[in-house]
Motif scaffolding. Structure first.
Motif, PDB file in Angstrom:
ATOM      1  N   GLN A 151       0.854  -1.182   0.000  1.00  0.00           N
ATOM      2  CA  GLN A 151       0.000   0.000   0.000  1.00  0.00           C
ATOM      3  C   GLN A 151       0.892   1.234   0.000  1.00  0.00           C
ATOM      4  O   GLN A 151       1.910   1.273   0.697  1.00  0.00           O
ATOM      5  N   ILE A 152       0.529   2.233  -0.779  1.00  0.00           N
ATOM      6  CA  ILE A 152       1.329   3.455  -0.846  1.00  0.00           C
ATOM      7  C   ILE A 152       0.476   4.662  -0.490  1.00  0.00           C
ATOM      8  O   ILE A 152      -0.663   4.799  -0.942  1.00  0.00           O
ATOM      9  N   ILE A 186       6.691  13.003   1.351  1.00  0.00           N
ATOM     10  CA  ILE A 186       6.909  11.822   2.178  1.00  0.00           C
ATOM     11  C   ILE A 186       6.137  10.663   1.552  1.00  0.00           C
ATOM     12  O   ILE A 186       4.927  10.753   1.340  1.00  0.00           O
ATOM     13  N   ALA A 187       6.871   9.599   1.228  1.00  0.00           N
ATOM     14  CA  ALA A 187       6.249   8.387   0.683  1.00  0.00           C
ATOM     15  C   ALA A 187       6.170   7.349   1.793  1.00  0.00           C
ATOM     16  O   ALA A 187       7.149   7.110   2.515  1.00  0.00           O
ATOM     17  N   CYS A 188       4.993   6.734   1.943  1.00  0.00           N
ATOM     18  CA  CYS A 188       4.771   5.709   2.961  1.00  0.00           C
ATOM     19  C   CYS A 188       4.412   4.402   2.250  1.00  0.00           C
ATOM     20  O   CYS A 188       3.439   4.350   1.496  1.00  0.00           O
ATOM     21  N   LEU A 189       5.221   3.371   2.480  1.00  0.00           N
ATOM     22  CA  LEU A 189       4.963   2.055   1.897  1.00  0.00           C
ATOM     23  C   LEU A 189       4.662   1.071   3.019  1.00  0.00           C
ATOM     24  O   LEU A 189       5.448   0.942   3.966  1.00  0.00           O
ATOM     25  N   SER A 190       3.513   0.378   2.913  1.00  0.00           N
ATOM     26  CA  SER A 190       3.089  -0.538   3.972  1.00  0.00           C
ATOM     27  C   SER A 190       2.941  -1.964   3.451  1.00  0.00           C
ATOM     28  O   SER A 190       2.454  -2.184   2.332  1.00  0.00           O
ATOM     29  N   ILE A 213       4.260   9.364  -9.596  1.00  0.00           N
ATOM     30  CA  ILE A 213       4.126   8.170  -8.763  1.00  0.00           C
ATOM     31  C   ILE A 213       2.703   7.621  -8.843  1.00  0.00           C
ATOM     32  O   ILE A 213       2.490   6.406  -8.959  1.00  0.00           O
ATOM     33  N   ARG A 214       1.737   8.522  -8.807  1.00  0.00           N
ATOM     34  CA  ARG A 214       0.339   8.069  -8.883  1.00  0.00           C
ATOM     35  C   ARG A 214       0.027   7.407 -10.225  1.00  0.00           C
ATOM     36  O   ARG A 214      -0.847   6.537 -10.313  1.00  0.00           O
ATOM     37  N   ALA A 215       0.760   7.802 -11.261  1.00  0.00           N
ATOM     38  CA  ALA A 215       0.543   7.185 -12.575  1.00  0.00           C
ATOM     39  C   ALA A 215       0.936   5.713 -12.590  1.00  0.00           C
ATOM     40  O   ALA A 215       0.450   4.945 -13.429  1.00  0.00           O
ATOM     41  N   VAL A 216       1.821   5.304 -11.663  1.00  0.00           N
ATOM     42  CA  VAL A 216       2.243   3.892 -11.600  1.00  0.00           C
ATOM     43  C   VAL A 216       1.868   3.267 -10.258  1.00  0.00           C
ATOM     44  O   VAL A 216       2.388   2.214  -9.882  1.00  0.00           O
ATOM     45  N   GLU A 217       0.952   3.904  -9.552  1.00  0.00           N
ATOM     46  CA  GLU A 217       0.583   3.440  -8.211  1.00  0.00           C
ATOM     47  C   GLU A 217       0.046   2.015  -8.211  1.00  0.00           C
ATOM     48  O   GLU A 217       0.373   1.207  -7.321  1.00  0.00           O
ATOM     49  N   LEU A 275      10.281   7.161 -13.905  1.00  0.00           N
ATOM     50  CA  LEU A 275      10.119   8.154 -12.858  1.00  0.00           C
ATOM     51  C   LEU A 275      11.384   8.995 -12.751  1.00  0.00           C
ATOM     52  O   LEU A 275      12.476   8.550 -13.092  1.00  0.00           O
ATOM     53  N   SER A 276      11.258  10.209 -12.236  1.00  0.00           N
ATOM     54  CA  SER A 276      12.442  11.008 -11.943  1.00  0.00           C
ATOM     55  C   SER A 276      13.198  10.364 -10.787  1.00  0.00           C
ATOM     56  O   SER A 276      12.621   9.626  -9.973  1.00  0.00           O
ATOM     57  N   ASN A 277      14.484  10.643 -10.685  1.00  0.00           N
ATOM     58  CA  ASN A 277      15.267  10.100  -9.587  1.00  0.00           C
ATOM     59  C   ASN A 277      14.777  10.600  -8.231  1.00  0.00           C
ATOM     60  O   ASN A 277      14.926   9.909  -7.215  1.00  0.00           O
ATOM     61  N   PHE A 278      14.202  11.797  -8.202  1.00  0.00           N
ATOM     62  CA  PHE A 278      13.670  12.323  -6.944  1.00  0.00           C
ATOM     63  C   PHE A 278      12.506  11.451  -6.462  1.00  0.00           C
ATOM     64  O   PHE A 278      12.434  11.098  -5.282  1.00  0.00           O
ATOM     65  N   SER A 279      11.609  11.100  -7.367  1.00  0.00           N
ATOM     66  CA  SER A 279      10.488  10.231  -7.007  1.00  0.00           C
ATOM     67  C   SER A 279      10.982   8.848  -6.609  1.00  0.00           C
ATOM     68  O   SER A 279      10.500   8.251  -5.638  1.00  0.00           O
TER      69      SER A 279
END
Length: 337
Positions: free
Chosen positions: A2-3, A30-34, A61-65, A88-92
């Motif tokens: 889950q993101i 802030i990205a949260c991965l569960s 990120i949402r485009a590949v969520e 994705l960009s390296n920042f993402s």
């Protein structure tokens, strides 16, 4: 997995100025991965120099969520390989990679530095950054935060005078960062004066693509020079050999902890000094950097120290640079909000 993506605006204690810009706030993602009841946290800040905004990161990120949600997570390395194929960009990628590494440690129940076999008994002290301002304001910032090691942002028409004025107020070691603002001749001339003023090294004096100029600098400079804007991704490390004495790795620019660890190894094999720097991240990003500390020659991880209010707990930097690693797995991050 889950993101969840969270946008925050970090307010700085003081206006932060470098040669090409200044700002009072720093937008950050802030990205949260569960997975399996555990949540890992990662961070990447916006950056106008690289045309990155929090919204642009969230959009891509949402485009590949859905694909991220369906990914069968096993290791951060496998996840990073997957992300690299998503355009994705390296920042993402950095925000997601940091979250994946934190999650991985939490799933295993151990800090990342232990998983990687990095003993934390010895590590470099972080510098504390003094942004460009009036000399009076720069002195005030130093006196507000007594520290053994300062990074001085330069790129004005009176750079040596700034360092000379600051030297009158402290015996601390100085590093200087010109952020691409000098010429080769200016760098060489300044280096001799700066060496007398207790400067340890010069970071990124020339424009990022001025490799011929850096050859001249290497031949005549009185101080070591460290690449920043000239060393973005893994393939840049080899280019820096013969042009710089060392490299400054930024997790946001290279795509996270996973490629940063490979860059550290590659630089070591080439005889280059290794530094990891921050981009005024919160404790989320700073705690990730701290996991690499035992492998570094230098570090610039004062980002959270420059904030009025932090958004997380994790690694703590005490007075005089002592680092307190929390007895928590992963990067040791707990999000406050």
């Amino acid at each position: 997995m889950q993101i969840i993506l969270k946008k925050h605006r970090l307010e700085l204690k003081h206006t932060f100025g470098i040669s090409r810009e200044s700002h009072d706030v720093q937008d950050t993602l802030i990205a949260c991965l569960s997975l399996d009841g555990k949540t890992g946290y990662g961070e990447a800040t916006s950056n106008p120099y690289y045309h990155i905004t929090v919204d642009s990161m969230m959009d891509e990120i949402r485009a590949v969520e859905d694909r991220i949600g369906e990914f069968d997570f096993t290791t951060p390395e496998a996840f990073h390989d997957f992300l690299a194929k998503q355009k994705l960009s390296n920042f993402s990628i950095c925000a997601l990679d940091l979250a994946a590494n934190d999650l991985y440690g939490k799933l295993l129940g151990s800090p990342l530095y232990e998983i990687w076999g990095y003993p934390t008994g010895k590590y470099p002290v972080t510098n504390y950054t003094i942004g460009i301002a009036s000399i009076e304001k720069m002195v005030e910032k130093m006196q507000e935060k007594p520290w053994p090691l300062y990074k001085i942002k330069l790129g004005t028409d009176h750079d040596v005078a700034i360092v000379k004025a600051l030297r009158q107020h402290t015996d601390a070691t100085f590093r200087v960062d010109a952020n691409c603002a000098w010429t080769p001749e200016e760098t060489i001339a300044n280096s001799y004066k700066l060496k007398e003023l207790g400067v340890e090294f010069i970071e990124q004096p020339l424009k990022a693509d001025n490799w011929e100029g850096m050859k001249k600098v290497m031949a005549g400079c009185a101080l070591p020079v460290i690449a920043d804007e000239s060393c973005i991704v893994e393939s840049d490390v080899e280019k820096c050999k013969g042009h710089f004495h060392g490299i400054n790795i930024k997790l946001t620019k290279c795509g996270g902890l996973t490629p940063a660890r490979r860059m550290i190894a590659k630089a070591g094999n080439l005889g280059l000094k290794v530094m990891v720097g921050c981009m005024t991240e919160s404790t989320v990003g700073i705690s990730a950097i701290a996991q690499l500390l035992p492998q570094l020659d230098y570090v610039d991880m004062d980002g959270a120290m420059l904030l009025k209010h932090d958004i997380a707990t994790g690694v703590v930097i005490e007075d005089h640079g002592k680092v307190i690693f929390p007895e928590l797995p992963g990067s040791g991050i707990v999000l406050k909000i």
